[in-house]
Motif scaffolding. Structure first.
Motif, PDB file in Angstrom:
ATOM      1  N   GLN A  99      48.094  34.636  36.650  1.00 32.43           N
ATOM      2  CA  GLN A  99      46.755  34.218  36.263  1.00 32.43           C
ATOM      3  C   GLN A  99      46.383  34.814  34.906  1.00 32.43           C
ATOM      4  O   GLN A  99      46.948  35.821  34.479  1.00 32.43           O
ATOM      5  CB  GLN A  99      45.740  34.659  37.320  1.00 32.43           C
ATOM      6  CG  GLN A  99      45.729  36.140  37.581  1.00 32.43           C
ATOM      7  CD  GLN A  99      44.881  36.508  38.804  1.00 32.43           C
ATOM      8  OE1 GLN A  99      44.468  35.665  39.587  1.00 32.43           O
ATOM      9  NE2 GLN A  99      44.605  37.786  38.951  1.00 32.43           N
ATOM     10  N   PRO A 100      45.444  34.177  34.204  1.00 32.83           N
ATOM     11  CA  PRO A 100      45.041  34.680  32.880  1.00 32.83           C
ATOM     12  C   PRO A 100      44.188  35.939  33.001  1.00 32.83           C
ATOM     13  O   PRO A 100      43.634  36.241  34.071  1.00 32.83           O
ATOM     14  CB  PRO A 100      44.227  33.518  32.301  1.00 32.83           C
ATOM     15  CG  PRO A 100      43.691  32.806  33.506  1.00 32.83           C
ATOM     16  CD  PRO A 100      44.746  32.923  34.555  1.00 32.83           C
ATOM     17  N   LEU A 101      44.045  36.648  31.891  1.00 32.16           N
ATOM     18  CA  LEU A 101      43.220  37.858  31.878  1.00 32.16           C
ATOM     19  C   LEU A 101      41.751  37.542  32.146  1.00 32.16           C
ATOM     20  O   LEU A 101      40.993  38.408  32.575  1.00 32.16           O
ATOM     21  CB  LEU A 101      43.358  38.577  30.526  1.00 32.16           C
ATOM     22  CG  LEU A 101      44.708  39.264  30.279  1.00 32.16           C
ATOM     23  CD1 LEU A 101      44.739  39.840  28.872  1.00 32.16           C
ATOM     24  CD2 LEU A 101      44.947  40.367  31.307  1.00 32.16           C
ATOM     25  N   SER A 102      41.356  36.285  31.887  1.00 30.55           N
ATOM     26  CA  SER A 102      39.971  35.900  32.143  1.00 30.55           C
ATOM     27  C   SER A 102      39.610  35.997  33.630  1.00 30.55           C
ATOM     28  O   SER A 102      38.432  35.984  33.994  1.00 30.55           O
ATOM     29  CB  SER A 102      39.712  34.474  31.649  1.00 30.55           C
ATOM     30  OG  SER A 102      40.584  33.557  32.292  1.00 30.55           O
ATOM     31  N   ALA A 103      40.632  36.107  34.509  1.00 31.77           N
ATOM     32  CA  ALA A 103      40.368  36.261  35.935  1.00 31.77           C
ATOM     33  C   ALA A 103      39.619  37.559  36.225  1.00 31.77           C
ATOM     34  O   ALA A 103      38.975  37.694  37.262  1.00 31.77           O
ATOM     35  CB  ALA A 103      41.678  36.228  36.721  1.00 31.77           C
ATOM     36  N   TYR A 104      39.712  38.513  35.274  1.00 37.00           N
ATOM     37  CA  TYR A 104      39.028  39.801  35.457  1.00 37.00           C
ATOM     38  C   TYR A 104      37.612  39.787  34.878  1.00 37.00           C
ATOM     39  O   TYR A 104      36.921  40.799  34.925  1.00 37.00           O
ATOM     40  CB  TYR A 104      39.833  40.925  34.804  1.00 37.00           C
ATOM     41  CG  TYR A 104      41.152  41.184  35.488  1.00 37.00           C
ATOM     42  CD1 TYR A 104      41.207  41.959  36.637  1.00 37.00           C
ATOM     43  CD2 TYR A 104      42.334  40.640  35.001  1.00 37.00           C
ATOM     44  CE1 TYR A 104      42.406  42.196  37.282  1.00 37.00           C
ATOM     45  CE2 TYR A 104      43.547  40.870  35.632  1.00 37.00           C
ATOM     46  CZ  TYR A 104      43.570  41.650  36.778  1.00 37.00           C
ATOM     47  OH  TYR A 104      44.767  41.872  37.419  1.00 37.00           O
ATOM     48  N   ASP A 105      37.212  38.645  34.336  1.00 38.32           N
ATOM     49  CA  ASP A 105      35.846  38.520  33.817  1.00 38.32           C
ATOM     50  C   ASP A 105      34.918  38.224  34.993  1.00 38.32           C
ATOM     51  O   ASP A 105      34.564  37.080  35.269  1.00 38.32           O
ATOM     52  CB  ASP A 105      35.794  37.402  32.768  1.00 38.32           C
ATOM     53  CG  ASP A 105      34.422  37.297  32.113  1.00 38.32           C
ATOM     54  OD1 ASP A 105      33.634  38.254  32.254  1.00 38.32           O
ATOM     55  OD2 ASP A 105      34.145  36.272  31.464  1.00 38.32           O
ATOM     56  N   LEU A 106      34.528  39.278  35.680  1.00 38.21           N
ATOM     57  CA  LEU A 106      33.786  39.152  36.927  1.00 38.21           C
ATOM     58  C   LEU A 106      32.431  39.850  36.808  1.00 38.21           C
ATOM     59  O   LEU A 106      32.269  40.781  36.019  1.00 38.21           O
ATOM     60  CB  LEU A 106      34.580  39.805  38.072  1.00 38.21           C
ATOM     61  CG  LEU A 106      35.959  39.186  38.354  1.00 38.21           C
ATOM     62  CD1 LEU A 106      36.762  40.116  39.251  1.00 38.21           C
ATOM     63  CD2 LEU A 106      35.802  37.816  39.005  1.00 38.21           C
ATOM     64  N   PRO A 107      31.459  39.416  37.582  1.00 38.31           N
ATOM     65  CA  PRO A 107      30.137  40.067  37.545  1.00 38.31           C
ATOM     66  C   PRO A 107      30.202  41.498  38.071  1.00 38.31           C
ATOM     67  O   PRO A 107      31.135  41.885  38.778  1.00 38.31           O
ATOM     68  CB  PRO A 107      29.277  39.170  38.437  1.00 38.31           C
ATOM     69  CG  PRO A 107      30.243  38.455  39.308  1.00 38.31           C
ATOM     70  CD  PRO A 107      31.491  38.269  38.510  1.00 38.31           C
ATOM     71  N   ALA A 108      29.166  42.245  37.744  1.00 38.56           N
ATOM     72  CA  ALA A 108      29.117  43.656  38.128  1.00 38.56           C
ATOM     73  C   ALA A 108      29.161  43.830  39.646  1.00 38.56           C
ATOM     74  O   ALA A 108      29.699  44.833  40.142  1.00 38.56           O
ATOM     75  CB  ALA A 108      27.861  44.294  37.558  1.00 38.56           C
ATOM     76  N   SER A 109      28.613  42.870  40.399  1.00 36.92           N
ATOM     77  CA  SER A 109      28.588  43.007  41.865  1.00 36.92           C
ATOM     78  C   SER A 109      30.004  43.069  42.435  1.00 36.92           C
ATOM     79  O   SER A 109      30.279  43.840  43.364  1.00 36.92           O
ATOM     80  CB  SER A 109      27.815  41.852  42.491  1.00 36.92           C
ATOM     81  OG  SER A 109      28.413  40.600  42.175  1.00 36.92           O
ATOM     82  N   ILE A 110      30.914  42.251  41.873  1.00 31.64           N
ATOM     83  CA  ILE A 110      32.299  42.257  42.349  1.00 31.64           C
ATOM     84  C   ILE A 110      32.948  43.601  42.055  1.00 31.64           C
ATOM     85  O   ILE A 110      33.632  44.193  42.905  1.00 31.64           O
ATOM     86  CB  ILE A 110      33.117  41.121  41.704  1.00 31.64           C
ATOM     87  CG1 ILE A 110      32.510  39.755  42.045  1.00 31.64           C
ATOM     88  CG2 ILE A 110      34.575  41.189  42.148  1.00 31.64           C
ATOM     89  CD1 ILE A 110      32.563  39.400  43.493  1.00 31.64           C
ATOM     90  N   TYR A 111      32.736  44.101  40.827  1.00 28.72           N
ATOM     91  CA  TYR A 111      33.309  45.405  40.486  1.00 28.72           C
ATOM     92  C   TYR A 111      32.702  46.509  41.348  1.00 28.72           C
ATOM     93  O   TYR A 111      33.376  47.502  41.662  1.00 28.72           O
ATOM     94  CB  TYR A 111      33.114  45.703  38.999  1.00 28.72           C
ATOM     95  CG  TYR A 111      34.158  45.037  38.140  1.00 28.72           C
ATOM     96  CD1 TYR A 111      35.415  45.609  37.981  1.00 28.72           C
ATOM     97  CD2 TYR A 111      33.908  43.819  37.501  1.00 28.72           C
ATOM     98  CE1 TYR A 111      36.386  45.001  37.221  1.00 28.72           C
ATOM     99  CE2 TYR A 111      34.874  43.201  36.731  1.00 28.72           C
ATOM    100  CZ  TYR A 111      36.112  43.799  36.597  1.00 28.72           C
ATOM    101  OH  TYR A 111      37.084  43.191  35.836  1.00 28.72           O
ATOM    102  N   GLY A 112      31.465  46.351  41.750  1.00 30.25           N
ATOM    103  CA  GLY A 112      30.855  47.315  42.664  1.00 30.25           C
ATOM    104  C   GLY A 112      31.581  47.349  43.998  1.00 30.25           C
ATOM    105  O   GLY A 112      31.857  48.430  44.541  1.00 30.25           O
ATOM    106  N   TYR A 113      31.899  46.171  44.538  1.00 26.49           N
ATOM    107  CA  TYR A 113      32.650  46.121  45.792  1.00 26.49           C
ATOM    108  C   TYR A 113      34.047  46.709  45.624  1.00 26.49           C
ATOM    109  O   TYR A 113      34.547  47.418  46.511  1.00 26.49           O
ATOM    110  CB  TYR A 113      32.750  44.675  46.296  1.00 26.49           C
ATOM    111  CG  TYR A 113      31.453  44.110  46.821  1.00 26.49           C
ATOM    112  CD1 TYR A 113      30.706  44.790  47.781  1.00 26.49           C
ATOM    113  CD2 TYR A 113      30.956  42.891  46.358  1.00 26.49           C
ATOM    114  CE1 TYR A 113      29.508  44.277  48.270  1.00 26.49           C
ATOM    115  CE2 TYR A 113      29.762  42.366  46.838  1.00 26.49           C
ATOM    116  CZ  TYR A 113      29.040  43.076  47.790  1.00 26.49           C
ATOM    117  OH  TYR A 113      27.855  42.557  48.264  1.00 26.49           O
TER     118      TYR A 113
END
Length: 302
Positions: free
Chosen positions: A216-230
């Protein structure tokens, strides 16, 4: 002296309970990340690689400190670490994360908890061991219990294909983890549990990161803060801290008692699945849970 031993015993029991709590909450956090409101869907490969990469500093530090004054690794040691790393916290976790897209957190935890019985079967089929009557009874209990929990999920999901696919993926996770456990004994004896765990986790992290980069591309890690919180919650409360607490618990009360206390895990997962995720509960699920836990108890006790 008696007070000191009693206090150490209580600490060991408390740590085992906290470890069971942390491990049981992993499925809840993963399900929350998959269904976070207002966020683009996060895939299991992305979620797994983030979990491993954010855990990496702790295990690099652990690997360095535990390798001081330790004998160097041989080529065979590195080969075994690579194989076990691919089987354990990479392969088993990948199947688990994939399966949680389709089944409830409660069913996932019960299927994962079949790994003690699967480890016995691996010993029978590949290591020439014989089944005792108690082990046969434990196997029957565990898998009838899984069947009841499966029927529960099927009844409330209404999508047979999803439940079957998810159950097979999670069962694949349990099989992979059992293979990892079966092969890890000699390595733990040679390297020590702390050094072995740290090095295996590093190998697993590299495998998960490579899988993510090629799929998958690096853009897959462009996630909202809520996901990174989990993800951070999964890393801290359901990966790093429980592993340290379980290790400390085993040192104080032994592996048998620690494993038996860990049977709280599926019960906690089912409770939190009902309370936080709104997953339904039923008599069939309760009966299946009791059967699986009793089966694990039968093969875990001396």
């Amino acid at each position: 002296m008696f007070w000191k031993n009693w206090s150490s015993d209580r600490i060991g029991v408390g740590l085992a309970i906290l470890a069971a709590f942390g491990f049981s909450f992993k499925a809840i956090l993963i399900k929350l990340a998959y269904t976070a409101p207002g966020a683009a869907p996060v895939g299991p490969v992305t979620l797994l690689s983030l979990r491993m990469l954010l855990s990496l500093p702790a295990f690099v530090w652990l690997g360095i400190t535990s390798s001081r004054a330790a004998p160097p690794l041989t080529r065979r040691d590195w080969g075994m670490l690579v194989v076990l790393g691919l089987l354990g916290y990479y392969g088993a976790s990948l199947f688990d994360f994939l399966g949680l897209q389709y089944v409830s957190a409660g069913l996932e935890r019960l299927i994962l908890f079949t790994y003690p019985t699967l480890t016995i079967l691996i010993g029978v089929f590949f290591m020439g061991k014989r089944l005792e009557r108690r082990e046969i009874a434990a196997l029957l209990l565990s898998y009838v219990g899984i069947g009841l929990a499966f029927v529960h999920d099927l009844e409330f999901s209404g999508d047979m294909q999803k439940v079957i696919v998810g159950s097979l993926l999670v069962f694949g996770s349990s099989v992979t983890y059992s293979l990892y456990l079966s092969g890890s004994g000699p390595m733990i004896s040679r390297l020590g549990s702390t050094r072995f765990t740290a090095l295996v986790m590093i190998v697993s992290t590299l495998a998960a990161a490579f899988h993510s980069l090629v799929s998958q591309p690096l853009s897959a890690y462009d996630l909202p803060a809520s996901i990174y919180g989990y993800v951070i919650a999964i890393v801290v409360f359901s990966t790093v801290l429980p592993m340290f607490m379980q290790s400390a618990s085993i040192r104080r009360i032994g592996i048998a008692r620690s494993v038996l206390i860990g049977t709280l895990g599926p019960v906690l997962t089912i409770f939190f699945g009902w309370w936080i995720l709104g997953e339904p509960m039923s008599l069939a699920q309760a009966a299946g849970t009791a059967m699986v836990l009793f089966g694990v108890f039968m093969v875990s006790r001396k």
